[in-house]
Every structure is written in structure tokens, then in C-alpha cells.
Design an enzyme around this catalytic site. Structure first.
Site, mmCIF file in Angstrom:
data_model
loop_
_atom_site.group_PDB
_atom_site.id
_atom_site.type_symbol
_atom_site.label_atom_id
_atom_site.label_comp_id
_atom_site.label_asym_id
_atom_site.label_seq_id
_atom_site.Cartn_x
_atom_site.Cartn_y
_atom_site.Cartn_z
ATOM 1 N N GLU A 38 54.776 -45.696 109.586
ATOM 2 C CA GLU A 38 54.944 -44.383 110.496
ATOM 3 C C GLU A 38 55.163 -44.885 111.792
ATOM 4 O O GLU A 38 56.152 -44.274 112.775
ATOM 5 C CB GLU A 38 53.751 -43.665 110.342
ATOM 6 C CG GLU A 38 53.765 -42.709 109.183
ATOM 7 C CD GLU A 38 54.717 -41.820 108.742
ATOM 8 O OE1 GLU A 38 55.533 -41.397 109.981
ATOM 9 O OE2 GLU A 38 55.196 -41.303 107.833
ATOM 10 N N TYR A 121 50.242 -37.156 115.742
ATOM 11 C CA TYR A 121 51.449 -37.260 114.480
ATOM 12 C C TYR A 121 50.996 -38.533 113.568
ATOM 13 O O TYR A 121 50.786 -37.877 112.276
ATOM 14 C CB TYR A 121 52.718 -37.559 115.076
ATOM 15 C CG TYR A 121 53.806 -37.753 113.938
ATOM 16 C CD1 TYR A 121 54.138 -36.879 112.907
ATOM 17 C CD2 TYR A 121 53.931 -39.223 113.645
ATOM 18 C CE1 TYR A 121 54.927 -37.157 112.046
ATOM 19 C CE2 TYR A 121 54.815 -39.515 112.450
ATOM 20 C CZ TYR A 121 54.981 -38.565 111.597
ATOM 21 O OH TYR A 121 55.882 -38.834 110.553
ATOM 22 N N ASP A 139 56.095 -33.861 114.106
ATOM 23 C CA ASP A 139 56.950 -34.621 115.002
ATOM 24 C C ASP A 139 58.291 -33.834 114.877
ATOM 25 O O ASP A 139 58.177 -32.680 114.794
ATOM 26 C CB ASP A 139 57.311 -35.988 114.218
ATOM 27 C CG ASP A 139 57.948 -36.021 112.978
ATOM 28 O OD1 ASP A 139 58.476 -34.864 112.466
ATOM 29 O OD2 ASP A 139 58.602 -37.003 112.750
#
Ligand code: SF4
Length: 348
Positions: A38, A121, A139
Site C-alpha cells: 500500500e 487510508y 483514497d
């Protein structure tokens, strides 16, 4: 509660089952893998991240290895991804995880958010994908998809809009499939309701529920403020060579590209005659112009290849092979580092 997304959940999940791409961090969604992927995926496309992810995990297979990694090793693994503060923060977080969480990423949204470099996020992604917790990850992609479905003209740059969407999604997270739901929205945003260009609505599983589609407002949503104009900075970049070694310089600890290795460079557009006055040059060759765009500034660069008669102090002098193996030089310089890292210079 803002918008009720409950009707969309099953359509997202069914579509995801059939369309999810096979990605290295998906086949085994360990918390560490989800975290690394991520962070890498912020500002970088999935296809480009795959190789970086595999190399990173091979070198630093767990939180402990990351916490103990040398800075230069870390930066080399990150070379080309940009935004190097991300990997520096990952190391800081890894050290904290070793000290405070017994080496394991905490299975708790708030505790994740308290770690360096992990915002709402990333915490939502780790919590839902790796631990199955009902925490959404919101996001820009998720905002685009969900605001189009809701037909909402909210300004998505506002923190409160993100927060409200998190609340709306948290309310409908499907028990037992939280990770799939999170990933299904991300995947739809990447493959169907795409960021640049026309979305592929005819392939979209929630087209019948999408207000923007029905109200013909797709090109107006999501709403974001007009980006501020970037400052333009002229720079002159030097590939300086002396007896097969090339000059590198370490940037200061603060500001743009802080603490990273760079090619020597100076503000403004220097002319060859001016350069020849200040360094012992044997030959000067112009390498042409290049541009690099950062978030707030654009570098408009002119490059020169200087062969010097003696090594200058204040620089590290390294061979092409050493630079390619050990030094991470930001992509901003790639138009010029390629003149160092060419096959000719690597033949030692
Ligand atoms: Fe996006 Fe079109 Fe699907 Fe609406 S119908 S979510 S605009 S792809």
C-alpha cells in the site's frame, strides 16, 4: 449518515470475485505485505510496483528486517519510486512495531494510525485486508468511485468529506468480507472507473446504481479544487567524470529530496564558459534538457558531461558499477544518470 451504499456491496463483491487481478501481495495478505504494497502503491501504478515489491520482500522479509535495514539499502530498494520519506517512515514505524507491538503490526485501526507514515487510508487497508476488520480505506480512487455512485459534488480534497465517506462505508462493511470489499472498490477504481479518461461504465457492476451515470455528471465528479501552479526552477546538472569515477553529492537533511544522493547541480542555467572557469575541465559535452515534476516545483534542467583533470573535494567519487549497485539516485536525475549507467561505463 450521508449516503447509503448498502445496495452496492454485493455487486462489488461479486464483480471482484470474477475480476480481481492476481497480485503478489494479494495471494498471501500478511499485514507486513499489505503495508509495504500500500505504501508503494501511493503514486505508483500496480504494474510498476510488482517488481519493487518482490525485491523488497526478498531483501527485507519482515518487520524486524526492515527495522534493522541500513538506510542506503532501503533507499536503493526504493530507487525510482520517489517520495523517499515514505520508506524512511516505514523504517521508523518498523522500529516502533518492534519496541511496542512485539514485532507485529497491530490489529487495531487507531494503533496503526499512531505509527509514522500510516494514515487513515493505509491503516484502513491493513485493518480490513490483513485483519478482516470493518475499517474502510478511502483514497482518491475510492473517493472518485463512491462520489460518482452517490452523484455527489462534494469537494474531495476536504478532510471532512473523506471522513464522512469513511463513516458511510464503515456502516456497510460486510462481516467476513471486509478485505474483499475494500479491494473491490480499489480494483474497480483501477480497472473500470479509471482515474484518467472515460470510465468503462458498460463494464461496471454498479452502473444501475450510479447517479453520475444516470444524471450525466461523470465528467464533473469528483470535484477537486484547481491545482496551484508549480514554481519553475532552472537548474544545471553535471555528470562529472575523472579517471572512470563519477561525482555524487549528498543533499542536506531538510527539504526536497532530503538526505539523498544526487548528481552535482546548481541553480540557474550555467554556460559552458562559466563552468570551465570554476572546475578543471578537460572536455565539456552538452547532454540536453530535461524536466522533472515534483508536487510543488518543476525542475527545468540543462545537463553537461564534464571530464575533469583532477578529483574535486566535497564529493563522493564512485565507479558506474558502484553507483548502480549501492547508490539510490532520485528519478529527477534519470535523464543524466543514464550517461553514467550506460553499458560502456559499467564494463569494468
Ligand atoms: Fe464509475 Fe461509470 Fe461505474 Fe459510475 S457507472 S461507478 S461512473 S464506471
Amino acid at each position: 449518515m450521508g449516503y447509503d451504499y448498502s445496495k452496492t456491496v454485493d455487486f462489488f463483491l461479486d464483480w471482484y470475485e470474477l475480476n480481481a487481478r492476481i497480485l503478489p501481495w494479494r495471494s498471501e495478505p500478511k499485514p507486513y505485505y499489505v503495508w509495504v504494497s500500500e505504501i508503494m502503491l501511493q503514486q505508483t501504478r500496480v504494474e510498476a510496483v510488482k517488481g519493487y515489491f518482490e525485491r523488497f520482500i526478498e531483501t527485507l522479509p519482515d518487520v524486524k528486517a526492515l527495522a534493522e535495514a541500513e538506510d542506503d539499502v532501503l533507499l536503493k530498494l526504493w530507487e525510482g519510486l520517489g517520495y523517499y520519506s515514505r520508506v524512511r517512515n516505514m523504517k521508523k514505524a518498523a522500529v516502533r512495531i518492534m519496541e511496542e507491538h512485539d514485532g507485529k503490526l497491530p490489529a487495531d485501526y487507531e494503533a496503526l494510525c499512531a505509527l509514522p507514515g500510516i494514515g487513515a487510508y493505509t491503516a484502513g487497508a491493513i485493518a480490513s485486508i490483513a485483519y478482516g476488520l470493518p475499517e474502510p480505506a478511502v483514497d482518491g480512487n475510492v473517493l472518485r468511485v463512491m462520489k460518482r455512485i452517490a452523484g455527489s459534488f462534494d469537494d474531495i480534497s476536504k478532510e471532512v468529506v473523506k471522513k464522512d465517506l469513511r463513516e458511510d462505508l464503515r456502516a456497510v462493511m460486510p462481516v467476513g468480507r471486509c478485505g474483499d470489499f475494500t479491494q473491490s472498490i480499489m480494483e474497480l477504481g483501477a480497472l473500470v472507473c479509471i482515474p484518467n479518461g472515460k470510465p468503462l461504465c458498460e463494464q461496471c457492476p454498479v452502473m444501475h446504481l450510479c447517479r453520475a451515470f444516470h444524471e450525466d455528471t461523470i465528467d464533473k465528479i469528483p470535484v477537486k479544487p484547481v491545482a496551484k501552479q508549480r514554481r519553475i526552477e532552472e537548474r544545471t546538472v553535471y555528470v562529472m567524470e575523472c579517471a572512470g569515477k563519477f561525482a555524487l553529492h549528498k543533499r542536506g537533511d531538510k527539504g526536497l529530496l532530503a538526505g539523498l544522493w544526487e548528481l552535482p547541480n546548481a541553480e540557474g542555467k550555467q554556460k559552458p564558459e562559466e563552468i570551465a572557469e570554476s572546475v578543471p575541465v578537460l572536455t565539456i559535452e552538452e547532454l540536453g534538457k530535461a524536466k522533472h515534476i515534483f508536487s510543488h516545483v518543476e525542475w527545468h534542467m540543462t545537463g553537461y558531461y564534464l571530464k575533469l583533470s583532477e578529483l574535486l573535494s566535497g564529493y563522493e567519487w564512485k565507479s558506474a558499477e558502484e553507483i548502480s549497485r549501492e547508490y539510490a539516485i532520485p528519478a529527477a536525475f534519470s535523464a543524466y544518470t543514464k550517461h553514467i549507467l550506460s553499458d560502456d561505463n559499467n564494463e569494468e
